[in-house]
Design a protein around this motif. Sequence first.
Motif, PDB file in Angstrom:
ATOM      1  N   VAL A 117       0.838  -1.193   0.000  1.00  0.00           N
ATOM      2  CA  VAL A 117       0.000   0.000   0.000  1.00  0.00           C
ATOM      3  C   VAL A 117       0.880   1.252   0.000  1.00  0.00           C
ATOM      4  N   TYR A 118       0.681   2.110  -0.975  1.00  0.00           N
ATOM      5  CA  TYR A 118       1.347   3.409  -1.012  1.00  0.00           C
ATOM      6  C   TYR A 118       0.285   4.489  -0.896  1.00  0.00           C
ATOM      7  N   VAL A 119       0.511   5.461   0.004  1.00  0.00           N
ATOM      8  CA  VAL A 119      -0.454   6.546   0.157  1.00  0.00           C
ATOM      9  C   VAL A 119       0.278   7.888   0.157  1.00  0.00           C
ATOM     10  N   ILE A 123      -4.100   8.652   5.906  1.00  0.00           N
ATOM     11  CA  ILE A 123      -3.682   7.416   6.573  1.00  0.00           C
ATOM     12  C   ILE A 123      -4.335   6.232   5.860  1.00  0.00           C
ATOM     13  N   PRO A 124      -3.582   5.172   5.573  1.00  0.00           N
ATOM     14  CA  PRO A 124      -4.180   4.014   4.891  1.00  0.00           C
ATOM     15  C   PRO A 124      -5.383   3.477   5.661  1.00  0.00           C
ATOM     16  N   VAL A 174       3.913   2.265   2.509  1.00  0.00           N
ATOM     17  CA  VAL A 174       4.805   3.402   2.294  1.00  0.00           C
ATOM     18  C   VAL A 174       3.946   4.656   2.316  1.00  0.00           C
ATOM     19  N   LEU A 175       4.280   5.577   3.218  1.00  0.00           N
ATOM     20  CA  LEU A 175       3.531   6.820   3.389  1.00  0.00           C
ATOM     21  C   LEU A 175       4.434   8.006   3.056  1.00  0.00           C
ATOM     22  N   VAL A 219      11.852   8.520  -7.339  1.00  0.00           N
ATOM     23  CA  VAL A 219      10.572   8.605  -8.055  1.00  0.00           C
ATOM     24  C   VAL A 219       9.731   9.693  -7.410  1.00  0.00           C
ATOM     25  N   TRP A 220       8.794  10.203  -8.142  1.00  0.00           N
ATOM     26  CA  TRP A 220       7.958  11.307  -7.706  1.00  0.00           C
ATOM     27  C   TRP A 220       6.778  10.821  -6.851  1.00  0.00           C
ATOM     28  N   PRO A 221       6.155  11.702  -6.055  1.00  0.00           N
ATOM     29  CA  PRO A 221       4.925  11.315  -5.343  1.00  0.00           C
ATOM     30  C   PRO A 221       3.833  10.943  -6.345  1.00  0.00           C
TER      31      PRO A 221
END
Length: 282
Positions: A117-119, A123-124, A174-175, A219-221
């Motif tokens: 999970v990438y956010v 918050i996830p 990954v936050l 890498v970019w957001p």
Amino acid sequence: MPSHPSSRIQQAREALAGRLREVRRDAGISGRELAVRCGWSESKSSRIENAKTPPSDADIRAWCRACDADDQVPDLIAANRQSADAHIEWRRLQRSGLRLLQESTGDLYQRTGMFRVYVSDVIPGFLQTPGYATALLGSIADFRGTPDDVSDAVEARMRRNAVLGNGALRFRFVLEESVLRHRLCGPDTMAAQLGHLLMAMDLPHVVLGVIPFARQRTVWPMPTFTVFDNHRVHADTLDSAATLTQPSQIDLYGRAFERLAQDAEHGSAARALVADALACLG
């Protein structure tokens, strides 16, 4: 306004037809020659290329075999199967309230072994407290003008999130550091939420990384996304949740997650970033 479902299905069919047309052209053969190699009529090739007739999986395999493009079969079959439902609009799910949206992924959560999970925004969902989820879902319901069933939706989310307690599963998060700073609720609720994050980081089957503001990135957001095992991706936008099942798409998002994870702090350094955000609440 979202397009009508039938138009979206037709658009997906036209996109698939265009890809098949390019496969034939790249092979340097005519529609007639393709038909001969596949053992069907030239009119069938034409109907498929013009999105008049949706191809079967067998048709796609025969098409690619005739064009010496067997490597494209998995992606094209996946695109064919998801053409009717690849792009699920939040509004369609939300017409009956947010509870339905939470429950719609319950079965998927139960049959997944590894969640990545990438956010970059909130918050996830897996890690949300009831208070934070109430504030977030309330904001969504107000913005969308959907039925007010936030309490039921929060309860459904908490039931769904029970999978986080299953030690047989694996969770990687990954936050962006900004996620820790966005004020979507009052300071007490946010403090409880950040405290919950710290507790979740102690779970042996949970790995949580945070990308600091000041990190030199590779890498970019990106928009938020979740990879379920190596079978499916949910990629979020403001108006929709794209469900991606093509192997090349899953590989792309898997590689993106690994690059983002490399940019993130983990362990004590990640805990320090959460603790700093908590201290800044005053």
